[in-house]
Design an enzyme around this catalytic site. Structure first.
Site, PDB file in Angstrom:
ATOM      1  N   SER A 119      34.941  41.034  40.451  1.00 57.52           N
ATOM      2  CA  SER A 119      34.082  40.356  39.024  1.00 57.52           C
ATOM      3  C   SER A 119      35.049  40.055  38.562  1.00 57.52           C
ATOM      4  CB  SER A 119      34.218  41.342  37.620  1.00 57.52           C
ATOM      5  OG  SER A 119      33.989  41.011  36.929  1.00 57.52           O
ATOM      6  N   TYR A 176      34.627  47.761  31.855  1.00 52.58           N
ATOM      7  CA  TYR A 176      33.794  47.338  33.084  1.00 52.58           C
ATOM      8  C   TYR A 176      34.778  46.970  33.415  1.00 52.58           C
ATOM      9  CZ  TYR A 176      31.319  43.541  35.508  1.00 52.58           C
ATOM     10  OH  TYR A 176      30.642  42.674  36.310  1.00 52.58           O
TER      11      TYR A 176
HETATM   12  C1  GCO Z   1      31.716  39.122  30.377  1.00 49.40           C
HETATM   13  C2  GCO Z   1      30.816  39.344  31.443  1.00 49.40           C
HETATM   14  C3  GCO Z   1      31.803  39.513  32.981  1.00 49.40           C
HETATM   15  C4  GCO Z   1      30.933  38.965  33.666  1.00 49.40           C
HETATM   16  C5  GCO Z   1      31.271  39.003  35.382  1.00 49.40           C
HETATM   17  C6  GCO Z   1      32.168  38.031  35.487  1.00 49.40           C
HETATM   18  O1  GCO Z   1      31.315  39.802  29.620  1.00 49.40           O
HETATM   19  O2  GCO Z   1      33.101  38.934  30.246  1.00 49.40           O
HETATM   20  O3  GCO Z   1      29.490  39.958  31.238  1.00 49.40           O
HETATM   21  O4  GCO Z   1      31.915  40.623  32.482  1.00 49.40           O
HETATM   22  O5  GCO Z   1      29.582  39.419  34.302  1.00 49.40           O
HETATM   23  O6  GCO Z   1      31.649  40.266  35.755  1.00 49.40           O
HETATM   24  O7  GCO Z   1      33.044  37.882  36.619  1.00 49.40           O
END
Ligand code: GCO
Ligand code: CA
Length: 261
Positions: free
Chosen positions: A145, A158
């Site tokens: 990501s 995340y």
């Molecule tokens: C957020 C997005 C990201 C994307 C992605 C970016 O909330 O910033 O959802 O997390 O999904 O992974 O590369």
């Protein structure tokens, strides 16, 4: 020349391949000739996904299992290897996100994101990798990501997981390159999917911010990932190890620009 990218006769397992970016990448891999083995957790979504793949003329079968459960994964992989045949390509795509500020985030929520987005790829790779090591052949693609490199408010778990997944990729490449297994990652930028739907609304400040922050000045279309997914699945990448290819319209190339430029 095009033979380098041909996936005929290969089998690809895509976790979370019932929707979103996983489905787009799986479709590309399928159109390049591979037979698809789709993992998901919802029987309804699985049925729709398999119908969609087959409508495109792609050979696809589904297996429902939870990527965070070591025993379920082991049983599922053993079963797939027996029933569907050897897994040549693994795409660790299944993932979740929770957008919660740190002070409001329960530890249980943090752990769940790490579990699905980081521990899951470890578990699935471990069980698939066992077979790939024996065969001395395999391709593993971990879906990273922007948050493998950058922070953003509210996505702390995340980002921690996706940063970890980048390093898991390098470490798996380190241990397994000698077995002719190429482990690499794809780092999608901001894509138009269900996952980003809540922050992609027209007029939403985040929507304007992302378009301004992306040199290509648009959200990614899931099909923008197809070429990279095929490349990392194919013989064209046989000496590419431990790389994360960011498909991001240039986000990571730049510091960004003021809103009025
Ligand atoms: C957020 C997005 C990201 C994307 C992605 C970016 O909330 O910033 O959802 O997390 O999904 O992974 O590369
Ligand atoms: Ca899901």
């Amino acid at each position: 020349m095009i033979k380098l990218f041909d996936l005929s006769g290969k089998r690809a397992l895509i976790t979370g391949g019932t929707h979103g970016l996983g489905m787009a990448m799986a479709k590309g891999i399928g159109l390049a000739g591979a037979k698809l083995i789709i993992n998901g957790h919802s029987p309804d979504k699985m049925k729709d996904a398999l119908d969609a793949y087959r409508k495109d003329g792609i050979d696809a079968t589904g297996y429902l299992f939870d990527v965070t459960n070591d025993q379920s994964v082991r049983e599922a992989i053993d079963k797939i290897e027996k029933e569907a045949g050897p897994i040549d390509i693994l795409v660790n795509n299944a993932g979740i996100i929770k957008r919660i500020p740190i002070l409001e985030m329960d530890v249980a929520d943090f752990r769940q994101v790490i579990d699905v987005d980081l521990v899951g790829p470890f578990i699935v790779s471990k069980h698939v990798g066992k077979y790939m090591v024996q065969r001395k052949a395999g391709k593993i693609i971990n879906i990273c990501s922007m948050m493998s490199e950058l922070g953003r408010n509210t996505v702390t778990a995340y980002a921690a997981a996706k940063g970890g997944l980048k390093m898991l990729t390098k470490n798996m490449a380190t241990e397994w390159a000698k077995y002719n297994i190429q482990v690499n990652g794809i780092g999608p930028g901001y894509f138009a999917t269900e996952q980003t739907a809540p922050i992609r609304v027209n007029g939403h400040p985040f929507n304007d911010f992302i378009i301004n922050r992306t040199p290509a000045a648009r959200w990614g279309d899931p099909e923008d990932l197809t070429g990279t997914a095929i490349f990392l699945s194919s013989a064209a990448s046989d000496f590419v190890n431990g790389q994360i290819i960011y498909v991001d319209g240039g986000i990571l190339a730049t510091i960004g620009k003021p809103a009025n430029e």
